[in-house]
Design a protein around this motif. Structure first.
Motif, mmCIF file in Angstrom:
data_model
loop_
_atom_site.group_PDB
_atom_site.id
_atom_site.type_symbol
_atom_site.label_atom_id
_atom_site.label_comp_id
_atom_site.label_asym_id
_atom_site.label_seq_id
_atom_site.Cartn_x
_atom_site.Cartn_y
_atom_site.Cartn_z
ATOM 1 N N LYS A 77 -2.322 5.982 -2.346
ATOM 2 C CA LYS A 77 -2.029 6.011 -0.894
ATOM 3 C C LYS A 77 -3.261 5.687 0.006
ATOM 4 O O LYS A 77 -4.138 5.827 -0.302
ATOM 5 N N GLU A 78 -2.848 5.201 1.078
ATOM 6 C CA GLU A 78 -3.933 4.474 1.941
ATOM 7 C C GLU A 78 -4.716 5.557 2.434
ATOM 8 O O GLU A 78 -6.186 5.520 2.686
ATOM 9 N N LYS B 207 0.077 1.772 3.997
ATOM 10 C CA LYS B 207 0.594 2.899 3.205
ATOM 11 C C LYS B 207 -0.049 2.886 2.010
ATOM 12 O O LYS B 207 -0.319 3.991 1.459
ATOM 13 N N TRP B 208 -0.348 1.835 1.245
ATOM 14 C CA TRP B 208 -1.021 1.744 -0.285
ATOM 15 C C TRP B 208 -2.102 0.903 -0.170
ATOM 16 O O TRP B 208 -2.151 -0.196 0.396
ATOM 17 N N LYS C 225 7.135 -0.470 -1.048
ATOM 18 C CA LYS C 225 6.385 -0.109 -2.134
ATOM 19 C C LYS C 225 5.606 -1.477 -2.867
ATOM 20 O O LYS C 225 5.392 -1.561 -4.115
#
Length: 89
Positions: free
Chosen positions: A74-75, A62-63, A29
């Motif tokens: 989100k990616e 991921k991000w 995260k």
């Protein structure tokens, strides 16, 4: 005599596992893995809070950051949920 020592060692290993598990969630995260690992080691309740926290930094794979509003999304998102702008794939 030896049973209580072994159970204490097993409990300590599980406790350390809480710290490593929290560190891996925090890293995914964009948060500080060592800090959250230590917090989870000291206060295991952190493991119930950490998955619900939003990411604070882009994490490759991921991000990512929206180029319009600079929020973390989100990616794989094609539209930013905050500003509703289309994103490049």
């Amino acid at each position: 005599m030896f049973g209580s020592n072994i159970s204490n060692i097993i409990l300590f290993i599980i406790w350390i596992g809480f710290g490593f598990f929290a560190a891996s969630i925090a890293k995914s995260k964009g948060r500080s893995a060592p800090l959250w690992g230590i917090l989870a080691f000291l206060f295991p309740i952190v493991l119930f809070i950490l998955p619900f926290l939003t990411p604070i930094a882009p994490v490759p794979g991921k991000w990512k950051e929206c180029h319009s509003c600079a929020s973390i999304i989100k990616e794989k998102a094609l539209v930013c949920p905050h500003c509703q702008r289309d994103l490049e794939p």
